[in-house]
Design a protein around this motif. Structure first.
Motif, PDB file in Angstrom:
ATOM      1  N   ASN A   1      -5.376   8.270  -9.591  1.00 28.44           N
ATOM      2  CA  ASN A   1      -5.166   6.938  -9.039  1.00 28.44           C
ATOM      3  C   ASN A   1      -4.903   6.945  -7.527  1.00 28.44           C
ATOM      4  O   ASN A   1      -4.353   5.989  -6.994  1.00 28.44           O
ATOM      5  CB  ASN A   1      -3.993   6.249  -9.747  1.00 28.44           C
ATOM      6  N   LEU A   2      -5.298   8.034  -6.844  1.00 29.03           N
ATOM      7  CA  LEU A   2      -5.062   8.103  -5.403  1.00 29.03           C
ATOM      8  C   LEU A   2      -5.745   6.948  -4.672  1.00 29.03           C
ATOM      9  O   LEU A   2      -5.148   6.312  -3.797  1.00 29.03           O
ATOM     10  CB  LEU A   2      -5.550   9.433  -4.835  1.00 29.03           C
ATOM     11  N   SER A   3      -6.989   6.646  -5.038  1.00 27.52           N
ATOM     12  CA  SER A   3      -7.707   5.573  -4.344  1.00 27.52           C
ATOM     13  C   SER A   3      -7.011   4.227  -4.554  1.00 27.52           C
ATOM     14  O   SER A   3      -6.939   3.404  -3.639  1.00 27.52           O
ATOM     15  CB  SER A   3      -9.154   5.502  -4.830  1.00 27.52           C
ATOM     16  N   GLY A   4      -6.479   4.012  -5.777  1.00 27.96           N
ATOM     17  CA  GLY A   4      -5.750   2.767  -6.046  1.00 27.96           C
ATOM     18  C   GLY A   4      -4.477   2.686  -5.241  1.00 27.96           C
ATOM     19  O   GLY A   4      -4.106   1.612  -4.742  1.00 27.96           O
ATOM     20  N   TYR A   5      -3.795   3.820  -5.100  1.00 29.09           N
ATOM     21  CA  TYR A   5      -2.558   3.852  -4.319  1.00 29.09           C
ATOM     22  C   TYR A   5      -2.851   3.623  -2.844  1.00 29.09           C
ATOM     23  O   TYR A   5      -2.135   2.876  -2.163  1.00 29.09           O
ATOM     24  CB  TYR A   5      -1.868   5.205  -4.515  1.00 29.09           C
ATOM     25  N   VAL A   6      -3.907   4.231  -2.344  1.00 33.71           N
ATOM     26  CA  VAL A   6      -4.313   4.035  -0.955  1.00 33.71           C
ATOM     27  C   VAL A   6      -4.615   2.564  -0.696  1.00 33.71           C
ATOM     28  O   VAL A   6      -4.200   1.992   0.323  1.00 33.71           O
ATOM     29  CB  VAL A   6      -5.543   4.907  -0.610  1.00 33.71           C
ATOM     30  N   GLU A   7      -5.317   1.929  -1.621  1.00 31.17           N
ATOM     31  CA  GLU A   7      -5.662   0.514  -1.480  1.00 31.17           C
ATOM     32  C   GLU A   7      -4.392  -0.348  -1.484  1.00 31.17           C
ATOM     33  O   GLU A   7      -4.274  -1.326  -0.728  1.00 31.17           O
ATOM     34  CB  GLU A   7      -6.595   0.087  -2.613  1.00 31.17           C
ATOM     35  N   LEU A   8      -3.448   0.021  -2.344  1.00 30.06           N
ATOM     36  CA  LEU A   8      -2.198  -0.744  -2.448  1.00 30.06           C
ATOM     37  C   LEU A   8      -1.420  -0.712  -1.132  1.00 30.06           C
ATOM     38  O   LEU A   8      -0.985  -1.755  -0.634  1.00 30.06           O
ATOM     39  CB  LEU A   8      -1.333  -0.184  -3.577  1.00 30.06           C
ATOM     40  N   ILE A   9      -1.240   0.469  -0.559  1.00 34.72           N
ATOM     41  CA  ILE A   9      -0.463   0.542   0.682  1.00 34.72           C
ATOM     42  C   ILE A   9      -1.245  -0.051   1.856  1.00 34.72           C
ATOM     43  O   ILE A   9      -0.651  -0.615   2.782  1.00 34.72           O
ATOM     44  CB  ILE A   9       0.011   1.978   0.987  1.00 34.72           C
ATOM     45  N   LYS A  10      -2.557   0.057   1.795  1.00 34.46           N
ATOM     46  CA  LYS A  10      -3.386  -0.523   2.850  1.00 34.46           C
ATOM     47  C   LYS A  10      -3.203  -2.035   2.899  1.00 34.46           C
ATOM     48  O   LYS A  10      -3.178  -2.646   3.976  1.00 34.46           O
ATOM     49  CB  LYS A  10      -4.851  -0.173   2.616  1.00 34.46           C
ATOM     50  N   ASN A  11      -3.060  -2.655   1.745  1.00 39.35           N
ATOM     51  CA  ASN A  11      -2.893  -4.105   1.651  1.00 39.35           C
ATOM     52  C   ASN A  11      -1.453  -4.560   1.848  1.00 39.35           C
ATOM     53  O   ASN A  11      -1.178  -5.766   1.864  1.00 39.35           O
ATOM     54  CB  ASN A  11      -3.398  -4.610   0.294  1.00 39.35           C
TER      55      ASN A  11
END
Length: 465
Positions: free
Chosen positions: A320-330
Motif C-alpha cells: 500500500n505504499l502508493s496509497g500512502y504516498v497519495e494520502l500524504i500528498k493530498n
C-alpha cells in the motif's frame, strides 16, 4: 529621627512648592475640589483611588507610577488590607508591568492567609482575559501560600504554571511534568482532560513510552466516564452543562487511544500499535455530536487511516505504499511525518525510495531551506519530526554513497535537535554518524558542524548554570 513621607504629605509638599490651591489644582487635575480636600484634610482622610492618584501624578507632570510605592500603605490603611483599593492597584500595576509593587502587595496580603482565595480569583480573571504572563505572580503566590495540599485551588494554580511554562526545551518540560503530575487528580474534570493530554504529549516527546501509556489510559477512562455521564443526563432530560475544555470531548477520547498506539509504535511494537486504531477510527456515530465533534471525528478517522498504512509500511508491507504516498500528498501537513515513516522503513528493509524522494523533492527542499530558520517549526512535535526525518534521510544517502546530501541532511537534523535541547536521544546519534563519515565532508560542512556543536554546548551550560 527622619520623617517617613506619606502619600498625602508628598502631595501637600508638591502643592505648596508650586503654589497650587485646592481650587486651582482641582481644575488642572480634574478632581472635584471637595473630594480633593477630603482626601487631604478629613479625619479620617477620604481614601485615594488609583484613578485619582494617576490624575494627580499626571497633573504634577510626573511619570506613571510616581506615587505607587507610597500608595501601598494606602491599601493597608491602619494595618488592614482593603481589597477595594488593592485590586484596582494590582490591576494597574499589571498594566504598567510593575512586578516590584505587585510582589510587595502580595507579600503584605499573605500575612493573612484568608486572602489566598481572593488572590486566586484575581489570577483566574487575568487568565480568562488571556493575560497568561501577567497572571503568573498571582498563581505562584497561591502555590507558595495555599495551606491545603489537596485543594482544587492549588491544583489549578499548579496546572496553569505547568501549561504556561512548556516550551521547546524537552528536559524543561519533563521536569515541569514531574512537578505538576501529583496535583492532576485534584483538578476539576475539565482541567484534568487538558492536563492529562499535555502530560502524555510531554512524555511522548521525551520518548518515555511507559509514562505516555499511563497518562493516555487515565485520559481514556476519564473521557469515557464523562461521555457516559452526559448520556445519562440526556436520558433524564436534563441539560448537559458545557464542559469548558480546550478541545471537544471526542479529541480526548480519540487521543487516549491514538497516543497509546503511537507509544507502542515508537517502541517498534507495530502489531500491538495496530490494535488501538479501531478505537478512534469511527467516532462519528457517537451520541450528541455537534459540528465541531463531527469535524474532529473526521480528523481522527484520517489519522486512523494514515496510521494503519504507516504501520503496514513500518512492518515492511509495501503493498500500500502508493496509497500512502497519495494520502500524504493530498494532506500537506502530514507530508513530513509521512516521509519519515517511509524513510524509516526504507532504511530498515534496505529498499530504494528514490522515486518517492523525486516526487516530494520540492517539499524536501522547502524543509531544507529552513535550516537557518528552523524555529518555523514552532512546536516540539514538529521539531522532533523534522530532526528525525533528516537523520533518516542522512542514513539513506550514506547507504547509497551520496555523502554530500547525507551530511547536509545530518546538519539539518543536528540543528533542530540543538534547539530542542534534545541531547540524549538524537545528538549522540548524529555526532556518531558524522564522525563515521567525517572524511567525506567538505570544509564548509565541517565548519557548520562545529558551529552547531558550540551552540549545543552553550545551551547545556545555560541549563546547568
Amino acid at each position: 529621627m527622619e520623617h517617613t513621607p506619606t502619600i498625602r504629605s508628598k502631595i501637600e509638599t508638591e502643592l505648596k512648592q508650586r503654589g497650587y490651591s485646592f481650587s486651582s489644582f482641582s481644575k488642572i487635575s480634574g478632581i472635584n475640589r471637595g473630594t480633593f480636600s477630603a482626601m487631604l484634610n478629613s479625619n479620617p482622610p477620604k481614601p485615594i483611588s488609583v484613578r485619582q492618584m494617576d490624575l494627580i501624578t499626571k497633573a504634577l507632570g510626573y511619570p506613571e507610577g510616581w506615587l505607587y510605592e507610597l500608595y501601598i500603605e494606602e491599601c493597608f490603611y491602619e494595618g488592614k488590607g482593603h481589597w477595594k483599593r488593592i485590586k484596582p492597584f494590582l490591576l494597574r500595576c499589571v498594566e504598567l508591568g510593575r512586578q516590584d509593587f505587585i510582589q510587595k502587595v502580595l507579600s503584605r496580603l499573605t500575612e493573612d492567609l484568608s486572602y489566598v482565595p481572593t488572590i486566586f480569583s484575581l489570577a483566574e480573571e487575568l487568565h480568562a482575559e488571556g493575560k497568561e504572563k501577567e497572571s503568573v505572580p498571582f498563581y505562584e503566590c497561591v502555590v507558595e501560600n495555599e495551606k491545603y495540599y489537596h485543594s482544587e485551588r492549588l491544583a489549578i494554580s499548579q496546572y496553569r504554571l505547568f501549561s504556561y511554562s512548556l516550551n521547546k526545551d524537552l528536559e524543561n518540560n519533563r521536569q515541569l511534568a514531574i512537578k505538576f503530575a501529583p496535583f492532576r487528580k485534584n483538578l476539576p474534570e475539565n482541567h484534568q482532560l487538558d492536563a492529562l493530554l499535555k502530560l502524555a504529549n510531554v512524555y511522548f516527546q521525551v520518548h518515555d513510552c511507559e509514562t505516555v501509556i499511563q497518562y493516555a489510559k487515565e485520559l481514556g477512562v476519564l473521557a469515557t466516564n464523562i461521555y457516559q455521564q452526559q448520556i445519562q443526563t440526556k436520558l433524564k432530560k436534563r441539560e448537559v452543562k458545557p464542559l469548558n475544555t480546550e478541545r471537544h470531548l471526542i479529541v480526548y477520547y480519540g487521543q487516549a487511544y491514538l497516543l497509546q498506539g503511537s507509544a507502542f509504535e515508537k517502541q517498534g511494537l507495530y502489531e500491538k500499535a495496530m490494535e488501538f486504531i479501531p478505537y478512534y477510527a469511527n467516532l462519528a456515530g457517537l451520541e450528541g455530536m455537534n459540528e465541531i465533534g463531527m469535524f474532529e471525528a473526521r480528523r481522527l478517522q484520517l489519522f486512523a487511516n494514515a496510521n494503519r498504512l504507516s504501520l503496514e509500511i513500518l512492518m515492511g508491507n509495501m503493498t500500500n505504499l502508493s496509497g500512502y504516498v497519495e494520502l500524504i500528498k493530498n494532506n500537506p501537513p502530514e507530508i513530513l511525518h509521512g516521509l519519515l515513516t517511509i524513510m524509516e522503513s526504507a532504511n530498515t528493509y534496505k529498499y530504494s525510495i528514490d522515486d518517492v524522494l523525486t516526487l516530494f523533492a520540492e517539499n524536501i527542499n522547502d524543509f531544507r531551506d529552513l535550516r537557518t530558520n528552523i524555529t518555523y517549526y514552532h512546536n516540539n512535535y514538529n521539531l522532533v519530526i523534522y530532526s528525525r526525518f533528516f537523520l533518516e534521510l542522512s542514513r539513506y544517502y550514506f547507504n547509497k554513497g551520496n555523502y554530500s546530501e547525507a551530511i547536509d541532511s545530518m546538519l539539518n537534523s543536528l540543528k533542530a535537535s540543538s534547539q530542542l535541547s534534545d541531547k540524549a536521544y538524537y545528538i549522540k546519534s548524529i555526532t556518531l554518524l558524522f564522525e563515521k563519515y567525517k572524511d567525506h565532508s567538505t570544509l564548509e560542512q565541517r565548519a557548520e558542524y562545529e558551529k552547531v556543536l558550540k551552540e549545543v554546548e552553550y545551551n547545556i551550560k545555560q541549563m546547568t548554570s
